[in-house]
Design a protein around this motif. Sequence first.
Motif, short mmCIF file in Angstrom:
data_model
loop_
_atom_site.label_atom_id
_atom_site.label_comp_id
_atom_site.label_asym_id
_atom_site.label_seq_id
_atom_site.Cartn_x
_atom_site.Cartn_y
_atom_site.Cartn_z
N THR A 114 -10.09 27.18 50.44
CA THR A 114 -10.10 26.97 51.89
C THR A 114 -9.04 27.84 52.57
O THR A 114 -9.30 28.44 53.61
N GLU B 39 -3.93 25.82 63.07
CA GLU B 39 -4.57 25.92 61.75
C GLU B 39 -3.97 27.05 60.93
O GLU B 39 -3.89 26.95 59.70
N MET C 45 -9.88 30.56 55.38
CA MET C 45 -9.39 30.36 56.74
C MET C 45 -8.47 31.51 57.16
O MET C 45 -8.33 31.77 58.35
N GLY D 20 -12.77 32.16 59.96
CA GLY D 20 -11.52 31.43 59.78
C GLY D 20 -10.70 31.36 61.06
O GLY D 20 -11.25 31.30 62.17
#
Lengths: 139, 331
Positions: B195, B320, B199, B207
């Motif tokens: 992940t 993020e 990302m 991402g």
Amino acid sequence: MKAKEVPQEDSILEGNRRACYAQDETGKYVVVPSRGWEVEKIINAQTHVEIDRSIEEARQEVMNGAASPLLYHMRSRQMTVSLLAATAGVWSWRVKRHLKPGPFASLDGAMLGRYAEALGISVEELNTVPAEPGAKRTP
Amino acid sequence: MTTPFIHRHAAHCETGTVAALLRDRGLDLSEPMVFGIGGGVFFIYVPFVKMGGIPLAAYRGAPGSIIKSAYKRLGVKVRVMRFRSPDDGMASLDRFLAAGTSVGLRTSGYWLPYFPQNLRFQFNAHHLVAFGKEGGDYILSDPVFEHPVRCPAADLRRARFTKGLFAPKGLLFYPEEIPANPDIKGAVIDGIRFTCRRMLVPVPFMGVAGIRYLSRQMRKWPDKLGMERAAYYMGSVVRMQEEIGTGGAGFRFMYTAFLQEAAGVTGMAAVSEAAGMMSETGDKWREFAVMGAKVCKGVLEGPGAYAEIADRVFDCAEREERIFRLLKGAV
């Protein structure tokens, strides 16, 4: 999101509940069922306005003799020409032709049966469109 | 000797199906664990690929990818079958059910009679478990529904053999061999690494970079598309985030649940910290959804509203990026 913040609003789920993840009292994320959320209702309605409009346009065109009933039934199954073609096992260019009243009128029973089967309706239904507006977009 | 199949309510069809099939065979993993191990959150925004006239936006990987990756990382051997003929596909399903084997199926949602009318779209990547047959009805564990459902054979047949994008071709799958002691910790770490890599990939529309790209594009929508079309684009992004079973905030809350469990499994403080950050980011995505819906409803209007929403999306990207840099450093 806290469990008590999970929306329980009137929505589109017809009495079903959707699983959301939210925090219980200890801060742990767990499944919390949701009756619905106004946000999902708004964005869902937005697509349906577009779909319903296209179905109603097709109905008008059939009534005016500009299109065959196949166009109406294709749209009310939320299908495109290529999806209907793949489902019925007919070339796309032929489907396009059959969306016109003349070529559609000359279709034989076997071909009508294939379209009816692909759309999940009877041949009688395939040959007509409703007299009144009021789009139906699912079986 | 077989134990009865236990249905559990899930947020997403794919992860719910994988978890249910494993659970029925004695490996009880939560849906978020399957999600995190199978690939976790993602983001992609590709304006030049249109689906139904709308740019492709997604908060997770391609349909089917979670199934494949989750089984692979857990060392589970999975049997996958597709069928040319619907008759064969249904007969094969009947044989498995007669033998008491629960199986996963890919279907269209459009033809399933128990689906709410307003959620029936021609979309071919729904997943569910079949675990019984009574008369002409199949007993299904559709993970996104609260309880098991019944489905007439003719409808299930149609749903399994729809055509078009992601045509299921009767896809049927089930875990054939599950290791006695699967390396859960290893799978969790593999999943997190995957992940992070995805990302943080240096590709402009994927991402974190993809979220920033969406933010930049959004700002231009009112000028480029006009108000009506711009609102439709906005609605389609929110739809991918909230309407398609994501558990809320485009899988961000489910991923938080995964990170919480993963923190326990790995004992890493950074993973626990990332869970807290992801929870906050999920709340920010929800705020974006609320504002997006206001734009769709016409309560919020004009380039100013789009700019404000774009700022929020940009903030989600920043958050993020911090989360995945932290995780990347830890695993």
